[in-house]
Design a protein around this motif. Structure first.
Motif, PDB file in Angstrom:
ATOM      1  N   ILE A  42       0.919  -1.121  -0.045  1.00 30.30           N
ATOM      2  CA  ILE A  42      -0.033  -0.063   0.037  1.00 30.30           C
ATOM      3  C   ILE A  42       0.800   1.408  -0.059  1.00 30.30           C
ATOM      4  O   ILE A  42       0.628   2.235  -0.617  1.00 30.30           O
ATOM      5  N   ALA A  43       1.884   1.132   0.856  1.00 29.16           N
ATOM      6  CA  ALA A  43       2.981   2.530   0.707  1.00 29.16           C
ATOM      7  C   ALA A  43       3.727   2.759  -0.341  1.00 29.16           C
ATOM      8  O   ALA A  43       3.644   3.861  -0.952  1.00 29.16           O
ATOM      9  N   ASP A  44       3.960   1.613  -1.251  1.00 33.15           N
ATOM     10  CA  ASP A  44       4.652   1.757  -2.432  1.00 33.15           C
ATOM     11  C   ASP A  44       3.591   2.040  -3.583  1.00 33.15           C
ATOM     12  O   ASP A  44       4.096   2.892  -4.547  1.00 33.15           O
ATOM     13  N   TRP A  45       2.387   1.760  -3.445  1.00 28.79           N
ATOM     14  CA  TRP A  45       1.342   2.177  -4.442  1.00 28.79           C
ATOM     15  C   TRP A  45       0.981   3.619  -3.980  1.00 28.79           C
ATOM     16  O   TRP A  45       0.964   4.400  -5.093  1.00 28.79           O
ATOM     17  N   TYR A  46       1.106   4.199  -2.917  1.00 27.11           N
ATOM     18  CA  TYR A  46       0.716   5.619  -2.726  1.00 27.11           C
ATOM     19  C   TYR A  46       2.062   6.469  -2.759  1.00 27.11           C
ATOM     20  O   TYR A  46       1.678   7.753  -3.173  1.00 27.11           O
ATOM     21  N   ASP A  47       3.078   6.145  -2.689  1.00 28.28           N
ATOM     22  CA  ASP A  47       4.599   6.786  -2.739  1.00 28.28           C
ATOM     23  C   ASP A  47       4.475   7.373  -4.043  1.00 28.28           C
ATOM     24  O   ASP A  47       4.620   6.654  -5.213  1.00 28.28           O
ATOM     25  N   PRO A  48       4.585   8.824  -4.212  1.00 27.09           N
ATOM     26  CA  PRO A  48       4.468   9.441  -5.654  1.00 27.09           C
ATOM     27  C   PRO A  48       5.655   9.095  -6.396  1.00 27.09           C
ATOM     28  O   PRO A  48       5.816   9.102  -7.573  1.00 27.09           O
ATOM     29  N   LEU A  49       6.816   8.505  -5.516  1.00 23.63           N
ATOM     30  CA  LEU A  49       8.237   8.418  -6.374  1.00 23.63           C
ATOM     31  C   LEU A  49       8.258   6.984  -6.785  1.00 23.63           C
ATOM     32  O   LEU A  49       9.252   6.611  -7.698  1.00 23.63           O
ATOM     33  N   GLY A  59      -8.959   1.716  -8.925  1.00 29.78           N
ATOM     34  CA  GLY A  59     -10.311   2.713  -8.651  1.00 29.78           C
ATOM     35  C   GLY A  59     -10.249   3.629  -7.463  1.00 29.78           C
ATOM     36  O   GLY A  59     -11.111   4.542  -7.334  1.00 29.78           O
ATOM     37  N   ILE A  60      -8.903   3.344  -6.741  1.00 28.42           N
ATOM     38  CA  ILE A  60      -9.079   4.507  -5.606  1.00 28.42           C
ATOM     39  C   ILE A  60      -8.090   5.799  -6.149  1.00 28.42           C
ATOM     40  O   ILE A  60      -7.048   5.595  -6.663  1.00 28.42           O
ATOM     41  N   ASP A  61      -8.541   6.929  -5.940  1.00 32.07           N
ATOM     42  CA  ASP A  61      -7.991   8.118  -6.267  1.00 32.07           C
ATOM     43  C   ASP A  61      -6.856   8.553  -5.047  1.00 32.07           C
ATOM     44  O   ASP A  61      -7.177   8.396  -3.788  1.00 32.07           O
ATOM     45  N   LYS A  62      -5.749   8.721  -5.413  1.00 29.83           N
ATOM     46  CA  LYS A  62      -4.411   8.723  -4.504  1.00 29.83           C
ATOM     47  C   LYS A  62      -4.542  10.103  -3.758  1.00 29.83           C
ATOM     48  O   LYS A  62      -4.006  10.086  -2.683  1.00 29.83           O
ATOM     49  N   PHE A  67     -13.145   6.120  -3.660  1.00 27.58           N
ATOM     50  CA  PHE A  67     -13.201   5.556  -4.832  1.00 27.58           C
ATOM     51  C   PHE A  67     -13.663   5.918  -6.035  1.00 27.58           C
ATOM     52  O   PHE A  67     -14.706   6.944  -5.921  1.00 27.58           O
ATOM     53  N   ASN A  68     -13.168   6.046  -7.125  1.00 24.05           N
ATOM     54  CA  ASN A  68     -13.608   6.745  -8.390  1.00 24.05           C
ATOM     55  C   ASN A  68     -14.382   5.874  -9.169  1.00 24.05           C
ATOM     56  O   ASN A  68     -13.897   4.629  -9.497  1.00 24.05           O
ATOM     57  N   LYS A  69     -15.764   5.833  -9.382  1.00 25.40           N
ATOM     58  CA  LYS A  69     -16.607   5.135 -10.136  1.00 25.40           C
ATOM     59  C   LYS A  69     -16.200   5.356 -11.564  1.00 25.40           C
ATOM     60  O   LYS A  69     -16.149   6.768 -11.882  1.00 25.40           O
TER      61      LYS A  69
END
Length: 70
Positions: A42-49, A59-62, A67-69
């Motif tokens: 999750i941290a690696d997904w969220y990290d902008p680097l 589908g999740i907006d960072k 959740f973005n439908k």
């Protein structure tokens, strides 16, 4: 970007605590078998680097973590 990076680091610090305790994570009725790896992903997904792909977060907006439908 800096805020997202800082929050990803916050998750990584939480993960260090998970490693030193026998903690089980559960969401709804699903138990996370390997919480340390789950939080790392999750941290690696969220990290902008890094922005590692994660099918669980599809589908999740960072920016808003909503959740973005489509």
């Amino acid at each position: 970007m800096a805020t997202r990076w800082q929050k990803a680091e916050y998750l990584r610090n939480f993960n260090k605590a998970l490693e030193s305790h026998d903690v089980k994570l559960q969401f709804e009725n699903e138990v996370i078998e390997d919480p340390v790896q789950w939080v790392k992903d999750i941290a690696d997904w969220y990290d902008p680097l890094i922005e590692k792909e994660n099918p669980l977060m599809e589908g999740i907006d960072k920016e808003t973590l909503t959740f973005n439908k489509k």
